[in-house]
Design a protein around this motif. Structure first.
Motif, PDB file in Angstrom:
ATOM      1  N   LEU A  18       0.847  -1.188   0.000  1.00 26.35           N
ATOM      2  CA  LEU A  18       0.000   0.000   0.000  1.00 26.35           C
ATOM      3  C   LEU A  18       0.881   1.235   0.000  1.00 26.35           C
ATOM      4  CD1 LEU A  18      -2.817   1.372   0.391  1.00 26.35           C
ATOM      5  CD2 LEU A  18      -2.413   1.189   2.851  1.00 26.35           C
ATOM      6  N   GLY A  19       0.539   2.204  -0.838  1.00 24.39           N
ATOM      7  CA  GLY A  19       1.297   3.446  -0.895  1.00 24.39           C
ATOM      8  C   GLY A  19       0.392   4.654  -0.759  1.00 24.39           C
ATOM      9  N   HIS A  55       4.503   8.476  -7.057  1.00 26.14           N
ATOM     10  CA  HIS A  55       5.093   8.328  -5.727  1.00 26.14           C
ATOM     11  C   HIS A  55       4.315   7.315  -4.888  1.00 26.14           C
ATOM     12  CE1 HIS A  55       7.046  12.601  -5.899  1.00 26.14           C
ATOM     13  NE2 HIS A  55       7.451  11.798  -6.880  1.00 26.14           N
ATOM     14  N   ALA A  56       3.000   7.397  -4.900  1.00 24.12           N
ATOM     15  CA  ALA A  56       2.187   6.437  -4.147  1.00 24.12           C
ATOM     16  C   ALA A  56       2.387   5.030  -4.697  1.00 24.12           C
ATOM     17  CB  ALA A  56       0.717   6.838  -4.187  1.00 24.12           C
ATOM     18  N   ALA A  57       2.437   4.910  -6.025  1.00 21.13           N
ATOM     19  CA  ALA A  57       2.653   3.598  -6.650  1.00 21.13           C
ATOM     20  C   ALA A  57       4.034   3.049  -6.279  1.00 21.13           C
ATOM     21  CB  ALA A  57       2.485   3.699  -8.163  1.00 21.13           C
ATOM     22  N   ALA A  60       3.928   1.689  -2.866  1.00 21.57           N
ATOM     23  CA  ALA A  60       3.180   0.430  -2.842  1.00 21.57           C
ATOM     24  C   ALA A  60       4.047  -0.724  -3.345  1.00 21.57           C
ATOM     25  CB  ALA A  60       1.905   0.557  -3.677  1.00 21.57           C
ATOM     26  N   VAL A  61       4.771  -0.509  -4.432  1.00 14.39           N
ATOM     27  CA  VAL A  61       5.633  -1.554  -4.987  1.00 14.39           C
ATOM     28  C   VAL A  61       6.765  -1.881  -4.015  1.00 14.39           C
ATOM     29  CG1 VAL A  61       7.246  -2.107  -6.861  1.00 14.39           C
ATOM     30  CG2 VAL A  61       5.036  -1.013  -7.376  1.00 14.39           C
ATOM     31  N   LEU A  62       7.403  -0.850  -3.465  1.00 14.87           N
ATOM     32  CA  LEU A  62       8.468  -1.090  -2.487  1.00 14.87           C
ATOM     33  C   LEU A  62       7.928  -1.828  -1.267  1.00 14.87           C
ATOM     34  CD1 LEU A  62      10.342   2.322  -2.708  1.00 14.87           C
ATOM     35  CD2 LEU A  62      11.261   0.082  -3.384  1.00 14.87           C
ATOM     36  N   ALA A 165      -0.273  -2.248  -4.856  1.00 14.42           N
ATOM     37  CA  ALA A 165       0.510  -2.992  -5.843  1.00 14.42           C
ATOM     38  C   ALA A 165       0.537  -4.466  -5.478  1.00 14.42           C
ATOM     39  CB  ALA A 165       1.944  -2.453  -5.879  1.00 14.42           C
ATOM     40  N   THR A 166       0.452  -5.288  -6.491  1.00 14.48           N
ATOM     41  CA  THR A 166       0.586  -6.739  -6.330  1.00 14.48           C
ATOM     42  C   THR A 166       1.745  -7.190  -7.193  1.00 14.48           C
ATOM     43  OG1 THR A 166      -1.807  -6.885  -6.120  1.00 14.48           O
ATOM     44  CG2 THR A 166      -0.642  -8.929  -6.498  1.00 14.48           C
TER      45      THR A 166
END
Length: 166
Positions: A18-19, A55-57, A60-62, A165-166
């Motif tokens: 989650l971002g 930035h939010a994405a 989420a990925v990190l 992100a998944t």
């Protein structure tokens, strides 16, 4: 903590992150969202180009990879990265993901803003989001919500984004 993630990534475990990001808006700044420059009198104030979607994405990925958040790799107090393009941040996040043997499967982003109205731009924003992250178009989702006139977002003073992100 990288050693803990490598076996899971190698065996195909699915992880979710989650971002969140928020930036003040100011007259005369460029507005970048999902890697696109939008025509708008206000843009996001930040150490970078202020693209709250990317930035939010990235966070989420990190998070899904167990790597923390973008401020750990791109600290806002570092003068060497002042004005960095968010696309460059994404490229670095993707390199780190690849180094783990992991891959991004899906991104879902919600932008929270009073202005500009994003519904007419959904398709362009979604396609750009997918392209920047190297995803098939159907693996990226983007939508927007207003803040119903409440708080700094509702007054048009800020814009925020949430991402999964998944």
């Amino acid at each position: 903590f990288l050693g803990e993630l490598l076996p899971a990534a190698a065996c195909g475990e699915t992880r979710t992150g989650l971002g969140f990001d928020i930036h003040r808006m100011a007259e005369g700044r460029e507005l970048w969202l999902a890697g696109l420059k939008l025509d708008h009198p206000k843009g996001c104030v930040g150490h970078s180009d202020g693209d709250v979607v990317l930035h939010a994405a990235a966070d989420a990925v990190l998070g899904a990879a167990g790597l923390g958040e973008i401020g750990m790799f791109f600290p806002p107090e570092d003068p060497k990265i002042k004005g960095i393009k968010s696309r460059d941040i994404v490229a670095e996040v993707l390199k780190r993901l690849e180094a783990l043997g992991a891959s991004l499967m899906h991104l879902d982003v919600t932008v929270v803003a009073e202005e500009p109205k994003l519904k007419p731009r959904y398709e362009a924003l979604r396609k750009s989001l997918a392209q920047v992250w190297g995803l098939e178009p159907g693996r990226a989702s983007l939508k927007a919500k207003s803040h119903e006139g409440l708080g700094e977002i509702g007054r048009g003073e800020a814009i925020a984004a949430y991402a999964v992100a998944t």
